[in-house]
Design a protein around this motif. Structure first.
Motif, PDB file in Angstrom:
ATOM      1  N   GLY A 181       2.519   1.810  -3.179  1.00  0.00           N
ATOM      2  CA  GLY A 181       1.629   2.447  -4.134  1.00  0.00           C
ATOM      3  C   GLY A 181       1.550   3.941  -3.910  1.00  0.00           C
ATOM      4  N   LEU A 182       1.460   4.290  -2.658  1.00  0.00           N
ATOM      5  CA  LEU A 182       1.388   5.716  -2.339  1.00  0.00           C
ATOM      6  C   LEU A 182       2.611   6.442  -2.857  1.00  0.00           C
ATOM      7  CD1 LEU A 182       0.189   8.136  -0.886  1.00  0.00           C
ATOM      8  CD2 LEU A 182       1.381   7.388   1.168  1.00  0.00           C
ATOM      9  N   LEU A 216       0.831  -1.203   0.000  1.00  0.00           N
ATOM     10  CA  LEU A 216       0.000   0.000   0.000  1.00  0.00           C
ATOM     11  C   LEU A 216       0.861   1.248   0.000  1.00  0.00           C
ATOM     12  CD1 LEU A 216      -3.298   0.372   1.884  1.00  0.00           C
ATOM     13  CD2 LEU A 216      -1.683   2.235   1.997  1.00  0.00           C
ATOM     14  N   PHE A 217       1.844   1.239   0.898  1.00  0.00           N
ATOM     15  CA  PHE A 217       2.716   2.406   0.932  1.00  0.00           C
ATOM     16  C   PHE A 217       3.521   2.546  -0.340  1.00  0.00           C
ATOM     17  CE2 PHE A 217       2.188   4.675   4.704  1.00  0.00           C
ATOM     18  CZ  PHE A 217       1.663   3.788   5.638  1.00  0.00           C
TER      19      PHE A 217
END
Lengths: 448, 668
Positions: free
Chosen positions: B653-654, B650-651
């Motif tokens: 992706g961020l 997720l990070f």
């Protein structure tokens, strides 16, 4: 509108009461949009203290309510404690309605929280091991994304004149959306949760819990696209496009070689969200370039897609629940269902066709509008050498998805000895008839 | 008074075809009778049609009904009645009827009579439609209808038993088989004629484009304009070649002659009807219908010199075909093959006559072609039908197996003899008059090669037909044979007698020939100069007559009693044997076609097949699925189940999104 919280302690009663509550909510909605007929889109907004009633919120809310009504009886199939499940479900519906109708920051945060909490509680309430592990993963990641959401909302609201902050806020919001909707690379929880939990909560999850987030996305994009200068707006569009293509590819490719049906459907959810994000991208782009035609088509397509997707996914997972006996449902163990339960298998067939996008079903219209809107000549971002590459990518992916849907259809109709227990699940599955009817009627309605 | 009912002349046989099909499966004789009745009525009506045409002074009239319209054209279904079409229809209808009567007995033991009658009537309907059509579209429909039924009837015995073959088994010429089975022959017929029809259809298209109408009558009126515009575009000669290509193939002219040879695998009645008397005459009819228009149109705008090469081409091809096919009949061992070669050869004479129209008086040339067409139809049909009786009696298609038929089949002998004399051009039979008219015209035109080929062909013609006659009828009888029954015998005997009668009345002024002559040229829409029929040039007359008699005598001498003499000598070796093989194997043309064209296409298709299977097929069904599945499997491995890894993703992706944002900001 938000009067949907009437739980009770007895099993059957809670279901009945829940249904009544939802029906009432639906009635209230219908009453409130009556004077405007079906001409509404976002254009005509009737402000109601930060609470909008327009085409977007009506569609999303009614869809959520309808699907809720369909899935509610299925709670009887859970191992235990069904009334809490009903409670959570109703909470989730309420949250979705709130998310889709408001632009008030507090209401948004509250709604998102409601949806999040109800989602993972529904999953955990199912009771079996797969569901429990799934719900933990979901809860963790949900917490993180919730923080992202709060920060992003704050940034967006406080950015009065600073574009960079607004864009930053939008990007963070996209992260949160990505989590909720299951967009790569934020989707990692999805195959595990959707794939291994009890299908009953998943059917509610996969169908409606995304809709609120996506509706919110539409409102936020609407606001920001108009507020941002073109350069920044284009960045947003590009990001959305990347996310969309990523979702389509991961979803379709991942589902290609699955043999477990539930996991396959999880990947298919990812792919479908990809198409929806495509509509978001087109919507934003059309606002930036000033192309009302494309904006209209993208939005209409998205709304149709919401309805069709929600109904389909609810039906699919309900079917899976009915067809599975021990734990995992594989393609092989589904053989023979066609002759054992012909009506329900036929309904599944229709639902899968709808997911593929076969006319005259509803899903076809959704895809048609979304793909066509991206092919609008004025949005030059989506054109290379005169080819609307974005549309072509989407079509290719759609074609790719046919493969794994067909495998399911095929295995149902192969001769075999499978049987299913579809008690309480039939409403969800039979929603396919609704898809057909809506699909055939749609052109007539739209031309009015 | 409306002559609309005359349309039934071509409609009734179609009804007969359809009606007899269900009947024919169980009631063979009933089906035969029914089909024949549906042919008798048109025959009778055709007489009336000639009378109707006569009452109009043989000026053309059209009767029909509208059908559909496309663009601004109204396509009608109807017939054009004038001298040419009514006489041809008369010929076709009566010949068809008599051959139907013949078939009644000839086909009675055959298991496939229902198919036979269906296609027989279908053919007659198509042929009549072709002849009577008032517009090009209808003519094309009739044309193709005859192609189709010809294919079906040639391949009637589709089980390919060896006795139905044509050619010698196990004989190869340049690596290509000399024999042909019925099913193969059917396909050959359709391929040769349809290939040429491509040109025909293109020609029709061009004509329509320029003329704006499909109606034959209107085209004839506007011919000068049409020719002018075509000439202006430089398309006149290409148009003429393409437009008549179909006719060349249909009438088995070089280089499209091969199909007629192997078409002898069909029942003999079919050979008589289609491949001697009617269908192959369709090409000649086509020429007679359109060439007069072209000549008169060209004359009126003075572009005869542009058009003349085309007519020279027709004449040369005609003469060459006449010569070539006669040379092949010279050495042939099968009775029907001799007759087939003979048909193509005589058609060559007709085409020669048509081609000469640009070099002598056109009306006379066309008339000679028409007259020869009628003669050839009569005597060739007689020959074929008699041959059918012979083959049936001797159960063999080779003339070597026949002999002494005179003893048992007296009437057949007479019929065959009459027809053979007519074919050879011996007076007073009809064949004499028109063949000599044609040769006379050739002499007049001054085109020597063509004349010489025609004359040589005449010599060979009488030789080969009397060779066949002697081998089949003279000598001691090999088997107990008897005359066939009346339904078979009467038709060909009648035809043989008619050819004699026709020849007898031909030369008299108030009679057939002059009447036909006037009928033909009065016909219409073509204002051709009409001088009286010329008297014959004595030199050419005596030359051709002499050659005919010489051929006859030579054959009689060679084969009377000493049957095997000539053939044995020929196969002894040396140049003669080589020449013999060359002629026997049809000038190796068949072999060349097979190796070049068929072989060429087979090679192309092999290449394409490899491309398809190894290329496209593998790509779509092999390469893409495996590539995508590999990607899919790798993708799924990312789902490892560990929450921390998911959060990391997720990070990741961020950060990726931030990165893109920053990059884009810098770039803009």
């Amino acid at each position: 509108m938000i009067l949907t919280l009437l739980p009770s302690s007895w099993k059957k009663t809670s279901m009945v009461l829940g249904e009544i509550a939802l029906a009432l909510a639906a009635g209230v909605w219908a009453y409130s949009i009556y004077p405007f007929h079906l001409q509404l889109l976002e254009s005509t907004r009737v402000p109601f203290g930060g609470f909008y009633i327009d085409g977007l919120s009506a569609t999303v809310s009614l869809t959520a309510i309808l699907v809720g009504m369909l899935v509610l009886p299925a709670s009887n199939r859970l191992k235990e404690s069904s009334w809490q499940f009903d409670f959570a479900l109703l909470l989730g519906v309420a949250g979705t309605i709130a998310l889709s109708s408001s632009t008030n920051a507090f209401l948004i945060v509250a709604g998102w929280g409601l949806v999040a909490v109800s989602s993972y509680s529904m999953v955990s309430l199912a009771g079996d091991r797969g569901s429990l592990t799934g719900s933990i993963k979901y809860a963790f990641m949900s917490a993180l994304s919730f923080q992202f959401l709060v920060v992003s909302i704050f940034l967006i609201i406080s950015s009065t004149s600073d574009f960079k902050i607004l864009t930053l806020g939008m990007i963070l919001f996209l992260v949160a959306l990505g989590f909720k909707g299951g967009i790569p690379p934020f989707h990692m929880w999805l195959p595990d949760v959707y794939g291994y939990s009890d299908p009953v909560p998943v059917s509610m999850l996969s169908s409606t819990m995304k809709l609120g987030a996506l509706a919110l996305a539409i409102r936020l994009l609407d606001l920001s696209a108009l507020a941002l200068p073109i350069a920044y707006g284009k960045i947003l569009v590009i990001l959305l496009v990347i996310l969309s293509i990523g979702a389509m590819l991961v979803g379709n490719l991942g589902g290609l070689t699955q043999s477990e049906v539930q996991r396959m459907m999880a990947y298919s959810s990812i792919a479908h969200v990809g198409y929806m994000v495509m509509a978001l991208a087109v919507f934003t782009a059309s606002l930036i370039y000033g192309v009302p035609q494309a904006e209209y088509y993208a939005l209409v397509g998205l709304l149709i897609y919401f309805a069709s997707y929600a109904l389909s996914k609810a039906g699919v997972f309900a079917f899976i629940k009915g067809a599975m006996h021990s734990s995992r449902l594989t393609l092989q163990s589904m053989e023979g269902l066609g002759s054992a339960s012909p009506l329900l298998s036929g309904s599944l067939l229709v639902i899968l066709l709808n997911l593929i996008g076969v006319p005259p079903l509803l899903g076809f219209w959704g895809k048609l509008f979304i793909f066509a809107s991206a092919a609008n000549q004025s949005i030059t971002l989506f054109f290379i050498w005169g080819f609307p590459w974005f549309t072509l990518v989407a079509i290719a992916n759609s074609a790719l998805s046919v493969f794994y849907y067909i495998r399911v259809m095929r295995s149902i109709y192969l001769p075999g000895k499978a049987t299913g227990n579809f008690k309480y699940l039939s409403p969800a599955i039979l929603s396919s008839l609704g898809l057909i009817i809506l699909g055939v009627l749609l052109p007539l309605l739209l031309s009015v | 008074m409306s002559y609309l009912y005359l349309n039934s002349i071509w409609l009734l046989p179609f009804f007969g075809a359809v009606a007899s099909l269900p009947l024919g499966i169980n009631h063979k004789k009933g089906a035969s009778l029914l089909s024949s009745v549906f042919l008798a009525i048109p025959a009778l009506l055709s007489i009336y049609m000639v009378y109707a045409a006569f009452s109009y002074g043989f000026k053309p009239f059209i009767t029909g009904f509208g059908w559909f319209s496309f663009g601004s054209t109204q396509v009608s279904v109807g017939i054009l009645v004038d001298g040419l079409s009514s006489l041809m229809a008369l010929l076709v209808a009566w010949l068809s009827f008599s051959i139907a009567v013949y078939s009644y007995e000839y086909m009675e033991d055959d298991p496939g009579t229902h198919r036979y009658w269906f296609f027989f009537d279908f053919f007659v309907g198509s042929m009549l439609l072709l002849v009577l059509a008032n517009n090009l579209l209808l003519l094309l429909i009739g044309w193709e209808g005859t192609t189709l039924s010809s294919y079906a009837l040639i391949g009637h015995w589709y089980a390919d038993e060896e006795q139905r073959w044509v050619g010698d088994k196990n004989r190869y010429a340049l690596g290509v088989p000399n024999w042909s089975t019925p099913s193969n022959s059917g396909v050959r017929a359709i391929v040769f004629t349809s290939f040429a029809d491509i040109g025909f259809i293109i020609g029709i298209g061009m004509l329509y484009q320029v003329a704006g109408t499909m109606s034959i009558y209107t085209i004839s009126q506007e011919m000068p304009l049409i020719l002018t515009s075509l000439n202006r575009e430089g398309l006149l000669l290409p148009f003429l070649f393409l437009f008549s290509m179909g006719a060349f193939a249909k009438s088995a002219q070089f280089p499209f002659h091969e199909w007629l040879v192997t078409a002898m695998t069909g029942p003999t009645s079919v050979s008589a009807l289609i491949h001697a008397a009617t269908m192959v005459n369709a090409g000649v009819y086509f020429m007679l219908r359109f060439m007069p228009m072209i000549i008169s149109g060209a004359q009126s705008i003075n572009i005869m010199s542009s058009v003349a090469p085309f007519f020279l081409y027709i004449a040369v091809i005609g003469a060459f075909t006449a010569f070539m096919m006669a040379s092949q009949a010279f050495v042939s061992n099968e009775l029907k093959l001799i007759l087939a070669f003979s048909t193509a050869s005589q058609l060559g004479y007709m085409f020669l006559a048509v081609g000469l129209a640009a070099y002598v008086t056109p009306s006379v040339a066309f008339f000679s072609a028409f007259s020869h067409m009628i003669s050839q139809a009569l005597f060739k049909a007689a020959l074929f039908l008699a041959a059918g009786a012979l083959i049936h009696e001797y159960s063999s298609r080779y003339i070597k197996d026949m002999g002494g038929a005179w003893h048992g089949m007296k009437w057949t002998t007479i019929a065959f003899l009459f027809a053979a004399l007519s074919l050879s051009g011996i007076p007073p039979f009809s064949g004499f008059w028109d063949k000599d008219l044609i040769l006379d015209l050739a002499f007049q035109s001054g085109i020597w090669p063509v004349y010489l080929l025609g004359v040589a062909g005449a010599f060979m013609t009488s030789f080969y037909i009397f060779r066949a006659f002697m081998l089949a009828f003279s000598g001691p009888s090999k088997k107990e044979i008897k005359e066939p029954g009346h339904p078979m015998l009467v038709p060909y005997l009648a035809l043989g007698i008619i050819t004699l009668l026709f020849g007898v009345i031909w030369p008299y002024p108030v009679n057939a020939s002059n009447w036909m002559y006037s009928v033909l040229t009065e016909d219409s829409f073509v204002k051709l100069a009409m001088p009286p029929l010329p008297s014959f040039n004595v030199y050419s007359l005596s030359l051709s007559l002499g050659l005919g008699l010489a051929g006859l005598g030579f054959a009689v001498y060679a084969y009377l009693g000493k049957r095997e003499l000539l053939d044995a000598q020929l196969s002894r070796g040396g140049i003669i044997a080589g020449l013999h093989s060359f002629l026997y194997d049809r000038w190796y043309i068949n072999s060349i076609y097979y190796r070049l064209i068929v072989g060429g296409f087979v090679d192309i298709s092999r290449v394409l097949e490899t491309t398809e299977t190894k290329g496209f097929d593998y790509f779509y069904n092999g390469f893409i699925p495996s590539a995508l599945s590999t990607v899919s499997v790798k993708l799924r491995k990312a789902q490892c189940g560990s929450i921390s890894k998911y959060l990391t993703a997720l990070f990741a992706g961020l950060f990726m999104m931030m990165l893109i944002y920053a990059l884009l900001l810098i770039l803009r």
